[in-house]
Design a protein around this motif. Structure first.
Motif, PDB file in Angstrom:
ATOM      1  N   ALA A  37       0.847  -1.194   0.000  1.00 45.40           N
ATOM      2  CA  ALA A  37       0.000   0.000   0.000  1.00 45.40           C
ATOM      3  C   ALA A  37       0.881   1.241   0.000  1.00 45.40           C
ATOM      4  O   ALA A  37       1.604   1.491   0.966  1.00 45.40           O
ATOM      5  CB  ALA A  37      -0.930   0.002   1.212  1.00 45.40           C
ATOM      6  N   VAL A  38       0.828   2.002  -1.090  1.00 46.09           N
ATOM      7  CA  VAL A  38       1.655   3.196  -1.219  1.00 46.09           C
ATOM      8  C   VAL A  38       0.773   4.443  -1.224  1.00 46.09           C
ATOM      9  O   VAL A  38      -0.425   4.381  -1.507  1.00 46.09           O
ATOM     10  CB  VAL A  38       2.509   3.166  -2.507  1.00 46.09           C
ATOM     11  N   SER A  39       1.376   5.571  -0.954  1.00 45.35           N
ATOM     12  CA  SER A  39       0.653   6.837  -0.996  1.00 45.35           C
ATOM     13  C   SER A  39       0.372   7.239  -2.440  1.00 45.35           C
ATOM     14  O   SER A  39       1.192   6.993  -3.342  1.00 45.35           O
ATOM     15  CB  SER A  39       1.482   7.927  -0.316  1.00 45.35           C
ATOM     16  N   GLN A  40      -0.776   7.870  -2.672  1.00 43.61           N
ATOM     17  CA  GLN A  40      -1.086   8.365  -4.015  1.00 43.61           C
ATOM     18  C   GLN A  40      -0.084   9.431  -4.448  1.00 43.61           C
ATOM     19  O   GLN A  40       0.098   9.666  -5.642  1.00 43.61           O
ATOM     20  CB  GLN A  40      -2.504   8.920  -4.060  1.00 43.61           C
ATOM     21  N   ALA A  41       0.547  10.074  -3.476  1.00 46.09           N
ATOM     22  CA  ALA A  41       1.527  11.118  -3.790  1.00 46.09           C
ATOM     23  C   ALA A  41       2.951  10.568  -3.894  1.00 46.09           C
ATOM     24  O   ALA A  41       3.903  11.336  -4.089  1.00 46.09           O
ATOM     25  CB  ALA A  41       1.467  12.217  -2.728  1.00 46.09           C
ATOM     26  N   ASP A  42       3.116   9.258  -3.786  1.00 46.98           N
ATOM     27  CA  ASP A  42       4.436   8.629  -3.806  1.00 46.98           C
ATOM     28  C   ASP A  42       5.063   8.769  -5.199  1.00 46.98           C
ATOM     29  O   ASP A  42       4.524   8.277  -6.187  1.00 46.98           O
ATOM     30  CB  ASP A  42       4.299   7.149  -3.428  1.00 46.98           C
ATOM     31  N   GLU A  43       6.213   9.424  -5.257  1.00 46.41           N
ATOM     32  CA  GLU A  43       6.907   9.639  -6.528  1.00 46.41           C
ATOM     33  C   GLU A  43       8.040   8.635  -6.751  1.00 46.41           C
ATOM     34  O   GLU A  43       8.742   8.708  -7.756  1.00 46.41           O
ATOM     35  CB  GLU A  43       7.500  11.059  -6.557  1.00 46.41           C
ATOM     36  N   PHE A  44       8.195   7.686  -5.842  1.00 42.85           N
ATOM     37  CA  PHE A  44       9.372   6.825  -5.886  1.00 42.85           C
ATOM     38  C   PHE A  44       9.064   5.371  -6.249  1.00 42.85           C
ATOM     39  O   PHE A  44       9.920   4.686  -6.804  1.00 42.85           O
ATOM     40  CB  PHE A  44      10.085   6.854  -4.523  1.00 42.85           C
ATOM     41  N   TYR A  45       7.862   4.880  -5.923  1.00 41.54           N
ATOM     42  CA  TYR A  45       7.623   3.434  -6.016  1.00 41.54           C
ATOM     43  C   TYR A  45       7.713   2.899  -7.446  1.00 41.54           C
ATOM     44  O   TYR A  45       8.110   1.752  -7.664  1.00 41.54           O
ATOM     45  CB  TYR A  45       6.277   3.068  -5.378  1.00 41.54           C
ATOM     46  N   GLN A  46       7.357   3.715  -8.428  1.00 40.17           N
ATOM     47  CA  GLN A  46       7.366   3.228  -9.809  1.00 40.17           C
ATOM     48  C   GLN A  46       8.775   2.968 -10.336  1.00 40.17           C
ATOM     49  O   GLN A  46       8.952   2.264 -11.327  1.00 40.17           O
ATOM     50  CB  GLN A  46       6.635   4.218 -10.717  1.00 40.17           C
ATOM     51  N   ASP A  47       9.773   3.529  -9.675  1.00 42.43           N
ATOM     52  CA  ASP A  47      11.163   3.322 -10.103  1.00 42.43           C
ATOM     53  C   ASP A  47      11.820   2.128  -9.431  1.00 42.43           C
ATOM     54  O   ASP A  47      12.975   1.815  -9.713  1.00 42.43           O
ATOM     55  CB  ASP A  47      11.991   4.577  -9.794  1.00 42.43           C
ATOM     56  N   LEU A  48      11.080   1.455  -8.538  1.00 41.62           N
ATOM     57  CA  LEU A  48      11.659   0.350  -7.783  1.00 41.62           C
ATOM     58  C   LEU A  48      11.357  -0.974  -8.499  1.00 41.62           C
ATOM     59  O   LEU A  48      10.205  -1.397  -8.587  1.00 41.62           O
ATOM     60  CB  LEU A  48      11.077   0.341  -6.366  1.00 41.62           C
ATOM     61  N   ALA A  49      12.398  -1.631  -9.001  1.00 34.22           N
ATOM     62  CA  ALA A  49      12.229  -2.831  -9.820  1.00 34.22           C
ATOM     63  C   ALA A  49      11.504  -3.948  -9.081  1.00 34.22           C
ATOM     64  O   ALA A  49      10.687  -4.667  -9.667  1.00 34.22           O
ATOM     65  CB  ALA A  49      13.592  -3.317 -10.312  1.00 34.22           C
ATOM     66  N   ILE A  50      11.768  -4.083  -7.784  1.00 26.88           N
ATOM     67  CA  ILE A  50      11.173  -5.179  -7.022  1.00 26.88           C
ATOM     68  C   ILE A  50       9.647  -5.104  -7.024  1.00 26.88           C
ATOM     69  O   ILE A  50       8.959  -6.131  -6.952  1.00 26.88           O
ATOM     70  CB  ILE A  50      11.721  -5.201  -5.580  1.00 26.88           C
ATOM     71  N   LEU A  51       9.102  -3.905  -7.130  1.00 22.59           N
ATOM     72  CA  LEU A  51       7.644  -3.730  -7.096  1.00 22.59           C
ATOM     73  C   LEU A  51       6.977  -4.134  -8.409  1.00 22.59           C
ATOM     74  O   LEU A  51       5.751  -4.135  -8.502  1.00 22.59           O
ATOM     75  CB  LEU A  51       7.286  -2.288  -6.742  1.00 22.59           C
ATOM     76  N   LYS A  52       7.785  -4.490  -9.400  1.00 20.86           N
ATOM     77  CA  LYS A  52       7.241  -4.972 -10.672  1.00 20.86           C
ATOM     78  C   LYS A  52       7.138  -6.496 -10.696  1.00 20.86           C
ATOM     79  O   LYS A  52       6.746  -7.091 -11.709  1.00 20.86           O
ATOM     80  CB  LYS A  52       8.098  -4.467 -11.832  1.00 20.86           C
ATOM     81  N   SER A  53       7.471  -7.135  -9.576  1.00 14.33           N
ATOM     82  CA  SER A  53       7.366  -8.591  -9.469  1.00 14.33           C
ATOM     83  C   SER A  53       5.934  -9.053  -9.688  1.00 14.33           C
ATOM     84  O   SER A  53       4.980  -8.384  -9.286  1.00 14.33           O
ATOM     85  CB  SER A  53       7.838  -9.050  -8.077  1.00 14.33           C
TER      86      SER A  53
END
Length: 229
Positions: free
Chosen positions: A54-70
């Motif tokens: 669960a990430v914040s709607q204002a989060d500018e960082f999560y899309q750049d994290l490769a692990i979250l594309k698992s």
């Protein structure tokens, strides 16, 4: 029949006490973000079918994290509080599923502790915790000591916390409706009349909250790395 088990990682906080320019879960330890360390064990565990972050709607960082594309990870948006974020994740989960809720800023969880809590099957659920070893003082609003508490029955709550998804969802809804303060999943279950089991975990399963915690987490991770070499 084997239970379906899903991990929920509330990661929408900003970590204001860290005095950092980015949310603490994206600060780095040993070349990886704290969030990557916290997620790794759940992604590797054969009994965990999926991990919801669960990430914040204002989060500018999560899309750049490769692990979250698992393929094993699902992203949802969190809410204003931890309880809101967990509840948003629970909306994606079948009521018969069991969920492990783990802090995004606890990167030092060991496989042995995760295996211990996964043994719980009672509907009361349970949490990792450690017995309090320090002398505990109760204070008044002026930060003066009112009394010394009996620490023999006091425990420090850790994560993950492990509950049936349907019951936890019901507990959170009840807490929201009654304007109850919910600081962790166990507190919501307690308000509904359940008595979660305390499963003694390791004291090095620390939550990174203040800048000085980073050095300690770095030490623990380095020690674990040497064991695995």
């Amino acid at each position: 029949m084997q239970r379906q088990i899903i991990a929920i990682i509330p990661a929408s906080g900003v970590g204001s006490r860290m005095n950092a320019t980015l949310p603490k879960q994206y600060m780095k330890l040993q070349g990886k973000t704290i969030l990557e360390h916290s997620l790794a064990l759940f992604l590797q565990h054969e009994k965990i079918q999926k991990v919801i972050v669960a990430v914040s709607q204002a989060d500018e960082f999560y899309q750049d994290l490769a692990i979250l594309k698992s393929d094993k990870i699902q992203i949802v948006y969190g809410g204003e509080t931890r309880a809101d974020s967990v509840f948003n994740a629970l909306k994606e989960v079948n009521d018969e599923t069991w969920v492990l809720v783990h802090d995004a800023a606890r990167p030092c969880l060991k496989r042995s502790d995760l295996d211990k809590i996964l043994q719980i099957s009672d509907l009361n659920g349970g949490i990792l915790a450690t017995p309090v070893v320090d002398t505990m003082k109760r204070a008044n609003t002026q930060s003066q000591i009112v009394k010394t508490e009996d620490r023999s029955t006091l425990w420090r709550a850790l994560t993950p916390q492990f509950f049936n998804a349907g019951l936890l969802k019901k507990a959170l809804i009840s807490a929201f409706q009654n304007n109850e303060t919910v600081t962790d999943e166990a507190s919501a279950m307690e308000l509904l009349g359940y008595a979660p089991q305390l499963v003694e975990g390791r004291s090095d399963n620390l939550k990174i909250t203040r800048p000085e915690d980073l050095a300690l987490a770095e030490f623990y991770l380095a020690q674990e790395g040497r064991k695995n070499d």
